[in-house]
Motif scaffolding. Sequence first.
Motif, short mmCIF file in Angstrom:
data_model
loop_
_atom_site.label_atom_id
_atom_site.label_comp_id
_atom_site.label_asym_id
_atom_site.label_seq_id
_atom_site.Cartn_x
_atom_site.Cartn_y
_atom_site.Cartn_z
N ALA A 52 0.82 -1.22 0.00
CA ALA A 52 0.00 0.00 0.00
C ALA A 52 0.85 1.27 0.00
O ALA A 52 0.45 2.29 -0.56
N GLN A 53 2.04 1.22 0.58
CA GLN A 53 2.91 2.40 0.64
C GLN A 53 3.41 2.83 -0.75
O GLN A 53 3.95 3.92 -0.90
N LEU A 54 3.20 2.02 -1.78
CA LEU A 54 3.63 2.37 -3.14
C LEU A 54 2.51 3.01 -3.97
O LEU A 54 2.67 3.21 -5.17
N ARG A 55 1.41 3.36 -3.33
CA ARG A 55 0.24 3.91 -4.02
C ARG A 55 0.58 5.08 -4.94
O ARG A 55 0.07 5.19 -6.05
N ASP A 56 1.46 5.96 -4.52
CA ASP A 56 1.79 7.15 -5.30
C ASP A 56 3.10 7.02 -6.09
O ASP A 56 3.60 7.99 -6.64
N THR A 57 3.63 5.83 -6.16
CA THR A 57 4.89 5.60 -6.85
C THR A 57 4.68 5.53 -8.36
O THR A 57 3.76 4.89 -8.85
N LYS A 58 5.57 6.21 -9.09
CA LYS A 58 5.52 6.21 -10.55
C LYS A 58 6.08 4.89 -11.09
O LYS A 58 7.08 4.38 -10.60
N ILE A 59 5.41 4.35 -12.11
CA ILE A 59 5.88 3.14 -12.78
C ILE A 59 6.72 3.59 -13.98
O ILE A 59 6.26 4.35 -14.82
N ASP A 60 7.96 3.11 -14.04
CA ASP A 60 8.86 3.50 -15.13
C ASP A 60 8.69 2.66 -16.38
O ASP A 60 8.77 3.17 -17.49
N HIS A 61 8.50 1.36 -16.22
CA HIS A 61 8.46 0.46 -17.37
C HIS A 61 7.38 -0.59 -17.17
O HIS A 61 7.12 -1.02 -16.05
N ALA A 62 6.80 -1.01 -18.27
CA ALA A 62 5.86 -2.14 -18.27
C ALA A 62 6.10 -2.93 -19.54
O ALA A 62 6.32 -2.35 -20.60
N TRP A 63 6.10 -4.24 -19.42
CA TRP A 63 6.28 -5.08 -20.59
C TRP A 63 5.47 -6.35 -20.40
O TRP A 63 5.00 -6.65 -19.32
N GLY A 64 5.31 -7.08 -21.45
CA GLY A 64 4.53 -8.31 -21.36
C GLY A 64 4.70 -9.13 -22.62
O GLY A 64 5.46 -8.78 -23.51
N GLY A 65 3.96 -10.20 -22.66
CA GLY A 65 4.01 -11.08 -23.81
C GLY A 65 3.11 -12.28 -23.60
O GLY A 65 2.51 -12.46 -22.56
N THR A 66 3.06 -13.09 -24.62
CA THR A 66 2.23 -14.28 -24.58
C THR A 66 2.94 -15.40 -23.83
O THR A 66 4.14 -15.61 -24.02
N LEU A 67 2.21 -16.10 -22.99
CA LEU A 67 2.76 -17.24 -22.26
C LEU A 67 2.35 -18.53 -22.96
O LEU A 67 1.32 -18.60 -23.60
N ASP A 68 3.16 -19.54 -22.76
CA ASP A 68 2.91 -20.84 -23.36
C ASP A 68 2.36 -21.79 -22.30
O ASP A 68 3.02 -22.07 -21.32
N PHE A 69 1.13 -22.23 -22.49
CA PHE A 69 0.51 -23.21 -21.61
C PHE A 69 0.12 -24.44 -22.41
O PHE A 69 -0.48 -24.32 -23.48
N CYS A 70 0.46 -25.61 -21.90
CA CYS A 70 -0.11 -26.84 -22.44
C CYS A 70 -1.38 -27.11 -21.65
O CYS A 70 -1.55 -26.59 -20.55
N PHE A 71 -2.25 -27.93 -22.17
CA PHE A 71 -3.52 -28.17 -21.48
C PHE A 71 -3.34 -28.83 -20.12
O PHE A 71 -4.21 -28.70 -19.26
N ASP A 72 -2.22 -29.50 -19.88
CA ASP A 72 -1.98 -30.08 -18.57
C ASP A 72 -1.13 -29.17 -17.68
O ASP A 72 -0.79 -29.54 -16.57
#
Length: 151
Positions: A52-72
């Motif tokens: 909660a103490q990070l409520r006003d903290t600026k986010i510098d970077h965000a990244w993402g991508g597709t994950l690989d899941f098998c059905f099991d």
Amino acid sequence: MIYDSKHYLHYYRLTPDNRMLFGGRAAFFPETQNTIRRSAEILRRDMVQVFAQLRDTKIDHAWGGTLDFCFDTMPHAGQFDGMYYALGYAGHGVAMATYLGAKMAERICGAKDEIPYAGIPFPGAPLGLYNGKPWFLPFAGAYYKVLDWIS
């Protein structure tokens, strides 16, 4: 790295320049132009719930991508039609891909060591309902949220 045990897991650590890296499984939705933005919003909300103490903290970077899941949700490794493979890390690929990649490289170079996860059959979608498009991701996400909620 610290991580929790949820299906929608969070992980975090301090970087060498004393910033926090916070990440996790934000959602199960097909990738679009807005996927990273939406994931960043979800992870920011979750980060503030954890810290909660990070409520006003600026986010510098965000990244993402597709994950690989098998059905099991299991990793798989082996050889098929002369091609070696190691895949299906279900969101845990940083460590597992490094390890299985090294094991597969050793195998390609002639080592005969046993390879973890080799020979595990690939299960298909229940009732054969997968058509190559992940229409079921929102349902899978809802299922895992329920599991997190009841555990």
